[in-house]
Scaffold this motif. Structure first.
Motif, short mmCIF file in Angstrom:
data_model
loop_
_atom_site.label_atom_id
_atom_site.label_comp_id
_atom_site.label_asym_id
_atom_site.label_seq_id
_atom_site.Cartn_x
_atom_site.Cartn_y
_atom_site.Cartn_z
N THR A 1 -4.98 0.14 5.80
CA THR A 1 -5.23 -1.27 4.93
C THR A 1 -6.81 -2.08 4.88
O THR A 1 -6.84 -2.18 3.76
CB THR A 1 -4.31 -2.02 4.67
OG1 THR A 1 -3.86 -2.09 5.94
CG2 THR A 1 -2.68 -1.19 4.91
N VAL B 1 0.90 -0.91 0.23
CA VAL B 1 0.00 0.02 -0.31
C VAL B 1 0.94 1.19 0.25
O VAL B 1 0.31 1.99 -0.95
CB VAL B 1 -0.48 0.00 0.69
CG1 VAL B 1 -2.25 0.94 1.37
CG2 VAL B 1 -1.82 -0.95 1.01
N VAL C 1 -6.73 1.72 -3.97
CA VAL C 1 -5.55 2.59 -2.74
C VAL C 1 -5.57 4.09 -3.55
O VAL C 1 -5.63 4.32 -2.53
CB VAL C 1 -4.44 1.13 -3.37
CG1 VAL C 1 -2.74 2.32 -2.36
CG2 VAL C 1 -4.44 0.03 -2.49
#
Length: 400
Positions: A57, A17, A177
Motif C-alpha cells: 500500500t 486496496v 491502486v
C-alpha cells in the motif's frame, strides 16, 4: 486460472486496496495487514508460498521487504505522488491550511516539486524527507514537529503526531491502486510465462539413492527413462532458483559424494516437452564429453551452459524457498526443522519432540510431517510408545 495477489499494508488500508484489486477479473487478494510497517518483512516471508505477486500500500513496506531480500515474486507499490498528493493539497486548502508551509515525508523531492508546480504553488517553504533505508518512524515524526502542518505516508507517524499537531495522512487513491496493479499483473504474467517453461533433466548415475530427494528440492518429479537413465521433470523457475541463476548445480556434488563414481546431468529448457527433451539429450551428450561428473543446461539457439559443481555442503538457502512453495510451509519453519535434525544428529525424532521444538501442537506437527513425507523429505521409521494409554508417537527421520 486466477492470480493471487498479496496486499500488504496497515489495517485500515488493506481492505480498500484489496477490494480495488478484486475488481479485476481473475484476481483474488490475500489481505495481510500489520500494526507497524516494520512487520512487512516477516509477513512477506511467512506467506511467500501463497501468492503470485505482492502489492504494497506504499513504498516504505515495499522497500523494507526488498532490502531484506524477501521479494521472490513480482512486486509493486502504490505511488502516493501525483494525483494522490494533489488531492491532499486541495483538501488541506479547503480546510484553511497554508499548503505552502508543509513538511512531507517519504515522497521524492522531485515528485513533490513537480506536483506543486503543476498546481501553481510555491515550494520555497515546503520541507521534504524522502524515504531512505534506516529512517525510523520516530525520526520521521521528529522531522515533522518543526512544521506547522504535515503530510505523512506512514500510519505509525500519523498516530504519533495527530494529537499534537495537524497532520494529514496520504492514502492510496483508486486510480493509483489500479495503475500499480496493472504494472504488477504485467510483470507477474511475464514471469509466470517464463517460469512455466518445461525443464527436463536426464540423469546418469551409478545409484538412484538420493535422486528422489534432489528432484523434490527442484520442485519436480522423477521417473525411470531408457537405458538406466532417470528423467527429472520440473519447470524453469525452481531450476533457476536451485542453480543460482543457472550457474551451479549443488546436487551434482551431493550425488558424487554419496558414492556415485559417475553423475552426469543434462537439462533441457523448452516451450514444449518435446523441445525440452531434445535439448536435454543434447545437454547429456555434452556432459558425457566433459567427464564422469558433469552437468550441462541446453537452451534454444544452440546455447549450452556448463553448470559448475559445488562442495558437498547442504543445498543453498534459496532451495528452501522452492521446498517451502512445494510443501506449503514457511522458510522459517523449514529452518527450525533443519536445526532439529542437526541437534538430533540425524536420528529419528518423535512428533512430540518436533512439536516442542517448533512450539506448536502435536497435531500441527503431524500435518507438517505428513506434507514433508508426501514430498519425500521425511520418512517414518516406526512408533514409540509413550508409556501411557495415549496415542503412540510416530518416529520420523527428516531428509530435507
Amino acid at each position: 486460472m486466477g492470480i493471487v495477489i498479496g496486499v500488504v499494508g496497515p489495517h485500515d488500508l488493506v481492505d480498500d486496496v484489496a477490494a480495488t484489486c478484486e475488481e479485476q477479473p481473475g484476481v483474488s487478494a490475500l489481505r495481510l495487514d500489520y500494526d507497524h510497517e516494520s512487520q512487512a518483512t516477516s509477513i512477506v516471508e511467512a506467506h511467500a508460498g501463497a501468492v503470485e505477486g505482492w502489492l504494497f500500500t506504499g513504498i516504505v513496506p515495499y522497500m523494507l521487504a526488498r532490502d531484506a531480500d524477501q521479494l521472490t515474486r513480482p512486486a509493486a507499490f502504490v505511488d502516493y505522488s501525483g494525483a494522490t498528493l494533489l488531492s491532499a493539497l486541495v483538501r488541506l486548502q479547503h480546510e484553511g491550511h497554508d499548503v505552502t508551509r508543509l513538511s512531507i515525508d517519504t515522497l521524492a523531492t522531485g515528485d513533490v516539486t513537480a506536483t506543486f508546480t503543476e498546481a501553481g504553488l510555491p515550494v520555497g517553504q515546503v520541507r521534504t524527507m524522502p524515504y531512505r533505508a534506516g529512517v525510523t518512524s520516530a525520526k520521521t515524526a521528529a522531522f515533522h514537529r518543526k512544521s506547522h502542518a504535515a503530510i505523512t505516508c506512514l500510519s505509525s507517524v500519523y498516530e504519533e503526531l495527530r494529537g499534537s499537531m495537524h497532520v494529514h495522512r496520504l492514502v492510496p487513491s483508486v486510480h493509483s491502486v489500479r495503475v500499480a496493479l496493472r504494472q504488477l499483473l504485467l510483470t507477474a504474467e511475464g514471469q509466470a510465462t517464463e517460469d512455466a517453461q518445461i525443464a527436463l533433466g536426464l540423469i546418469e548415475a551409478d545409484s538412484d539413492e538420493g535422486l528422489l530427494r534432489e528432484a523434490t528440492a527442484l520442485g519436480g518429479t522423477l521417473a525411470a527413462f531408457r537405458g538406466g537413465t532417470h528423467l527429472l521433470v520440473t519447470t524453469r523457475g525452481p531450476l533457476h532458483d536451485a542453480t543460482g541463476g543457472f550457474s551451479a548445480l549443488p546436487m551434482l556434488a551431493r550425488l558424487a559424494g554419496a558414492g556415485n563414481r559417475v553423475v552426469r546431468v543434462g537439462f533441457g529448457l523448452g516451450r514444449s516437452a518435446a523441445e525440452a527433451e531434445s535439448l536435454a539429450r543434447r545437454a547429456l551428450s555434452r556432459a558425457r564429453r566433459i567427464g564422469d561428473v558433469a552437468a550441462v543446461l541446453s537452451l534454444r539457439a544452440d546455447t549450452d551452459i556448463v553448470l559448475e559443481s559445488v562442495g558437498t555442503a547442504p543445498a543453498p538457502e534459496q532451495n528452501l524457498s522452492v521446498i517451502a512453495r512445494r510443501v506449503g510451509l514457511s522458510v522459517p519453519t523449514l529452518e527450525k526443522l533443519l536445526e532439529a535434525r542437526e541437534a538430533a544428529g540425524g536420528e529419528p525424532l518423535t512428533t512430540k519432540e518436533i512439536a516442542e521444538r517448533l512450539a506448536v501442537q502435536q497435531r500441527t506437527a503431524r500435518r507438517m510431517l505428513y506434507r514433508l513425507e508426501l514430498a519425500g523429505l521425511a520418512e517414518r521409521t516406526g512408533n514409540l510408545t509413550s508409556g501411557s494409554s495415549g496415542r503412540p508417537l510416530t518416529l520420523y527421520r527428516l531428509t530435507i
